[in-house]
Design an enzyme around this catalytic site. Structure first.
Site, PDB file in Angstrom:
ATOM      1  N   ASP A 124       0.937  -0.982   0.124  1.00 38.04           N
ATOM      2  CA  ASP A 124       0.028  -0.104   0.135  1.00 38.04           C
ATOM      3  C   ASP A 124       0.915   1.247  -0.192  1.00 38.04           C
ATOM      4  O   ASP A 124       1.936   1.389   0.868  1.00 38.04           O
ATOM      5  CB  ASP A 124      -0.917   0.042   1.488  1.00 38.04           C
ATOM      6  CG  ASP A 124      -2.335   0.283   1.107  1.00 38.04           C
ATOM      7  OD1 ASP A 124      -2.443   1.419   0.191  1.00 38.04           O
ATOM      8  OD2 ASP A 124      -3.220  -0.500   1.372  1.00 38.04           O
ATOM      9  N   HIS A 132     -11.374  -3.335   2.806  1.00 37.62           N
ATOM     10  CA  HIS A 132     -11.322  -2.926   4.341  1.00 37.62           C
ATOM     11  C   HIS A 132     -12.119  -1.842   4.575  1.00 37.62           C
ATOM     12  O   HIS A 132     -12.098  -1.323   5.789  1.00 37.62           O
ATOM     13  CB  HIS A 132      -9.734  -2.646   4.653  1.00 37.62           C
ATOM     14  CG  HIS A 132      -9.360  -1.412   3.784  1.00 37.62           C
ATOM     15  ND1 HIS A 132      -9.060  -1.424   2.473  1.00 37.62           N
ATOM     16  CD2 HIS A 132      -8.846  -0.206   4.217  1.00 37.62           C
ATOM     17  CE1 HIS A 132      -8.560  -0.360   2.063  1.00 37.62           C
ATOM     18  NE2 HIS A 132      -8.243   0.353   3.128  1.00 37.62           N
ATOM     19  N   ASP A 133     -12.550  -1.050   3.498  1.00 40.15           N
ATOM     20  CA  ASP A 133     -13.361   0.375   3.817  1.00 40.15           C
ATOM     21  C   ASP A 133     -14.734   0.117   3.400  1.00 40.15           C
ATOM     22  O   ASP A 133     -15.602   0.942   3.559  1.00 40.15           O
ATOM     23  CB  ASP A 133     -12.487   1.517   2.883  1.00 40.15           C
ATOM     24  CG  ASP A 133     -11.349   1.978   3.209  1.00 40.15           C
ATOM     25  OD1 ASP A 133     -11.172   2.074   4.366  1.00 40.15           O
ATOM     26  OD2 ASP A 133     -10.628   2.659   2.422  1.00 40.15           O
ATOM     27  N   GLU A 155      -6.534   4.024  -5.851  1.00 40.29           N
ATOM     28  CA  GLU A 155      -7.807   3.999  -5.232  1.00 40.29           C
ATOM     29  C   GLU A 155      -8.165   5.556  -5.754  1.00 40.29           C
ATOM     30  O   GLU A 155      -7.432   6.523  -5.701  1.00 40.29           O
ATOM     31  CB  GLU A 155      -7.754   4.243  -3.814  1.00 40.29           C
ATOM     32  CG  GLU A 155      -9.110   4.274  -2.992  1.00 40.29           C
ATOM     33  CD  GLU A 155      -9.087   4.536  -1.693  1.00 40.29           C
ATOM     34  OE1 GLU A 155     -10.071   4.064  -1.003  1.00 40.29           O
ATOM     35  OE2 GLU A 155      -8.019   5.077  -1.058  1.00 40.29           O
ATOM     36  N   ASP A 208      -3.122   4.447  -2.254  1.00 40.25           N
ATOM     37  CA  ASP A 208      -4.301   5.196  -1.520  1.00 40.25           C
ATOM     38  C   ASP A 208      -4.677   6.592  -1.979  1.00 40.25           C
ATOM     39  O   ASP A 208      -3.943   7.328  -2.205  1.00 40.25           O
ATOM     40  CB  ASP A 208      -3.805   5.317  -0.178  1.00 40.25           C
ATOM     41  CG  ASP A 208      -4.993   5.473   0.724  1.00 40.25           C
ATOM     42  OD1 ASP A 208      -6.150   4.806   0.926  1.00 40.25           O
ATOM     43  OD2 ASP A 208      -4.726   6.480   1.697  1.00 40.25           O
TER      44      ASP A 208
END
Length: 570
Positions: A98, A339-340, A266, A199
C-alpha cells in the site's frame, strides 16, 4: 489487447491487524500472515495486496505513516517482512504494498519539522495557510467529518488534512516532496516487491487557490455557513486535480516504468471517462483504478450514511459502463468489498438463508468480468457484517466521528446505529475466522476488535472440510480464469439490462463465447436467452447448484441466487 501477468492474476487483500496474530497480543502481524501462506496458495491466488504495515501511530489503522521505510512494531520487523516476501515468491505469489502519499502522519519527521516555524525548510512539504476572518482558510469538510483544517498554535496557521487531523496532506506542488516519494518507492521496489496499491491517489493535486466549496458551488446555496454542518465537500478542487496526470506520468517515468510491476490506484469520484485517463495503455500512468460508483449504489442524497435500497438495473448499468468504455483502452479492477466497505454477502447478497449460494453467485460475477478480481480476506468463506452491541465497541475513526457529528446535530442515535450496522468500515475489520474456538483462532489473547459471534459456524476449518464450501468454489473460479483466456480477455455484452432479478452477459473472444447467468434474488426465476446469442455447442464450466447439463440453455429455471457459466462453441 496486450497480455500481461497482472491481467491474468487474482489478488487477495490482507488487512494485517485482523488476519492472524502470532504472539497473543490481540493484533494480527506479519509472522501470522507467514503462517497462513500455504492456505493462500491452496486458494490459488496470485498476488497479495498488503494493507499498510509501516511505522505509524495508528490513528487511522496504519494509513497515517510516520516512517515509510520501517515496519510498525505491532506487526513485526523488517526481517519478518523480508521473510514474508521470500515466502510468497517461493510459492509463486507476488506482493504489492500500500502506497499512502496523499498524506503522512503528523508524527512523521517531515511534519514535525514543518510545524516548527514558517521558514523551516520542511514547511512547504505540507499545505499551510493563515486563517480567514477568524475561521479556517476555507469551508472544506474532512472525509472523516468536521473541518479539513487544523489550527497549529506554534505558527498560528492551519494545515490541510482531507482525512484525520493526524493525517496532514503532503504538498505535491513541491518538487522536493515528489522526489522524496519516488526515492522511497524505488527503495521498496529494489527490495523486490511487485507493485503498489495507491491510496486516494487522485487527491494528490489541489487547486492552489483553495476556494470555498460553498461560494464556488451554486448548488450548495448561499455562502452562509450551515449551523449544523458548516463544512462542505470541496471535491471539485482536489478530486482529479489540475496536475494529477502530470504527477502520475512523472512517477511512471521516474519509477514505475523501470520495473515489471502492477499498479492500482484508489480513485474517489471517477467516471469511466476519468478512469480511461488514469489507466489508458498509451498514457503511462497506472494499470487499474478502484472506482467507487458501485460502492455508492445504495447511497442517498445525504451520502454514504443515507442508505437507500439498491436496484440490480443500477448495478448492471455501472458495471457495464466500465466494462465497455475501458475495453481495448485500459483495464478494470473488480471488487465488491474491501477494508473500507461492508461485507459483500451482507450488502449485495443474502447473509442468512442463502449465504453460501449468494456468496458464490457474487464471486462468479467478479471472476467472470473483464478485469482483475480482488478478494478481500474472509470473502472466500462468506464472512458477514457484524452488529456490535454499542457504539463503544466500534474502533473506526470515520464511524466514530460520524456518530458524534450526527447525534450532536439531533439525529436519533438508534437511526445512526442502523446506518453503522450496514456501512461501517468495522464490518470488514473483524478478525479473520479460522476456526470455531474462542476468538475464532485469530489470537490467544484479547482481540483488538470484536470477533463476529457467527465464527462458530463460518470459519476456514469448516470450509476446508466441506467440498461444497464457498472456499472450494472460489478455488475453482480462480482456476477457470487460468484455463480460459476468454474469461480474462473476452469483450462484454450485457443481456436484459432492465431486468431486476437476473444479471446475464456474454463474453466473446477469438470466435468463442461465454454465457454468464446470475439470479440476484431470493426467489426462483425463469431465464430466456435472447435469439441474438447463437451457438452450436455448450459446456457448463461452473455453477453453484447441481444442474442438468443436458438441459437446453435457451430456457432456464434458476434457483435463488443461482449462478451458471457456460462456454459456447468451443
Amino acid at each position: 489487447m496486450k497480455k500481461t501477468w497482472w491481467k491474468e492474476s487474482v489478488v487477495y487483500q490482507i488487512y494485517p491487524r485482523s488476519f492472524m496474530d502470532s504472539n497473543g497480543d490481540g493484533i494480527g502481524d506479519i509472522p501470522g500472515i507467514i503462517s497462513k501462506l500455504d492456505y493462500l496458495q491452496l486458494l490459488g491466488v496470485h498476488v497479495i495486496w498488503l494493507c499498510p504495515v509501516y511505522e505509524s501511530p495508528n490513528d487511522d489503522n496504519g494509513y497515517d505513516i510516520s516512517n515509510y521505510q520501517n515496519i510498525m512494531d505491532e506487526f513485526g520487523t523488517l526481517d519478518d517482512w523480508e521473510q514474508l516476501l521470500d515466502g510468497l515468491h517461493q510459492r509463486g505469489m507476488k506482493l504489492i504494498m500500500d502506497l499512502v502519499v496523499n498524506h503522512s502522519s503528523d508524527e512523521h519527521a517531515w511534519f514535525m519539522e514543518s510545524r516548527q516555524s514558517k521558514d523551516n525548510p520542511y514547511r512547504d512539504y505540507y499545505i499551510w495557510r493563515p486563517g480567514k476572518d477568524g475561521r479556517e482558510p476555507n469551508d472544506w469538510s474532512s472525509f472523516f467529518s468536521g473541518s479539513a483544517w487544523q489550527y497549529d498554535e506554534t505558527t498560528e496557521e492551519y494545515y490541510l488534512h482531507l482525512f484525520s487531523k493526524k493525517q496532514p496532506d503532503l504538498n505535491w506542488e513541491n518538487p522536493t516532496v515528489r522526489e522524496e516519494v519516488y526515492k522511497m518507492m524505488t527503495w521498496w521496489l529494489d527490495k523486490g516487491i511487485d507493485g503498489f496499491r495507491m491510496d486516494v491517489i487522485n487527491l494528490i493535486s489541489k487547486d492552489p487557490k483553495l476556494p470555498d466549496a460553498r461560494e464556488e458551488t451554486p448548488e450548495l446555496g448561499t455562502a452562509e455557513p450551515d449551523q449544523k454542518f458548516p463544512y462542505h465537500f470541496g471535491g471539485k478542487y482536489f478530486v482529479n486535480g489540475p496536475r494529477v496526470h502530470e504527477y502520475l506520468q512523472e512517477m511512471n517515468e521516474k519509477v514505475l516504468s523501470k520495473y515489471d510491476i502492477m499498479t492500482v490506484g484508489e480513485a474517489i469520484n471517477v467516471t469511466p471517462e476519468d478512469g480511461a485517463l488514469y489507466v489508458g495503455e498509451d498514457r503511462n500512468e497506472l494499470n487499474m483504478v478502484f472506482h467507487f460508483e458501485l460502492m455508492r449504489v445504495d447511497a442517498g442524497k445525504g451520502g454514504k450514511w443515507d442508505i437507500r435500497p439498491w436496484k440490480l438495473s443500477e448495478i448492471k448499468a455501472i458495471i457495464s459502463k466500465w466494462q465497455t468504455l475501458l475495453h481495448n483502452k485500459g483495464w478494470n479492477s473488480n471488487y465488491m468489498n474491501n477494508h473500507d466497505q461492508a461485507r459483500m454477502v451482507s450488502r449485495f447478497g443474502n447473509d442468512t438463508r442463502y449465504r453460501k449460494e449468494s456468496a458464490k453467485m457474487l464471486g462468479t460475477l467478479l471472476h467472470t468480468l473483464q478485469g482483475t478480481p480482488y478478494i478481500y480476506q474472509g470473502e472466500e468463506i462468506g464472512m458477514t457484517n457484524i452488529r456490535m452491541p454499542s457504539i463503544d465497541d466500534y474502533q473506526d475513526i470515520e464511524t466514530l466521528n460520524m456518530y458524534q457529528e450526527y447525534t450532536a446535530a439531533g439525529i436519533d442515535p438508534d437511526k445512526v446505529m442502523e446506518s453503522i450496522y450496514i456501512k461501517s468500515r468495522d464490518n470488514a475489520r473483524t478478525p479473520m475466522q479460522w476456526d470455531d474456538s474462542e476468538h475464532a483462532g485469530f489470537t490467544t489473547g484479547q482481540p483488538w476488535i470484536t470477533v463476529n459471534p457467527n465464527h462458530d459456524k463460518i470459519n476456514v476449518a469448516e470450509a476446508l472440510k466441506d467440498q461444497e464450501s464457498i472456499f472450494y468454489y472460489y478455488q475453482k473460479l480462480i482456476a477457470l480464469r487460468g484455463e480460459h483466456d476468454i474469461i480474462v480477455y473476452g469483450d462484454y455484452h450485457l443481456l436484459l439490462p432492465e431486468d431486476e432479478q437476473i444479471y446475464a452477459y456474454v463474453r466473446t473472444y477469438e470466435g468463442k463465447q461465454l454465457l454468464v447467468v446470475l439470479n440476484f434474488c431470493d426467489q426462483p426465476v425463469h431465464f430466456q436467452l435472447e435469439n441474438s446469442v447463437q451457438y452450436e455447442q455448450y459446456q457448463l464450466l461452473i455453477s453453484n447448484y447441481t444442474v442438468d447439463e443436458q438441459q437446453d440453455i435457451r430456457e432456464m429455471d434458476l434457483q435463488p441466487y443461482e449462478a451458471r457459466v457456460y462456454k459456447l462453441n468451443q
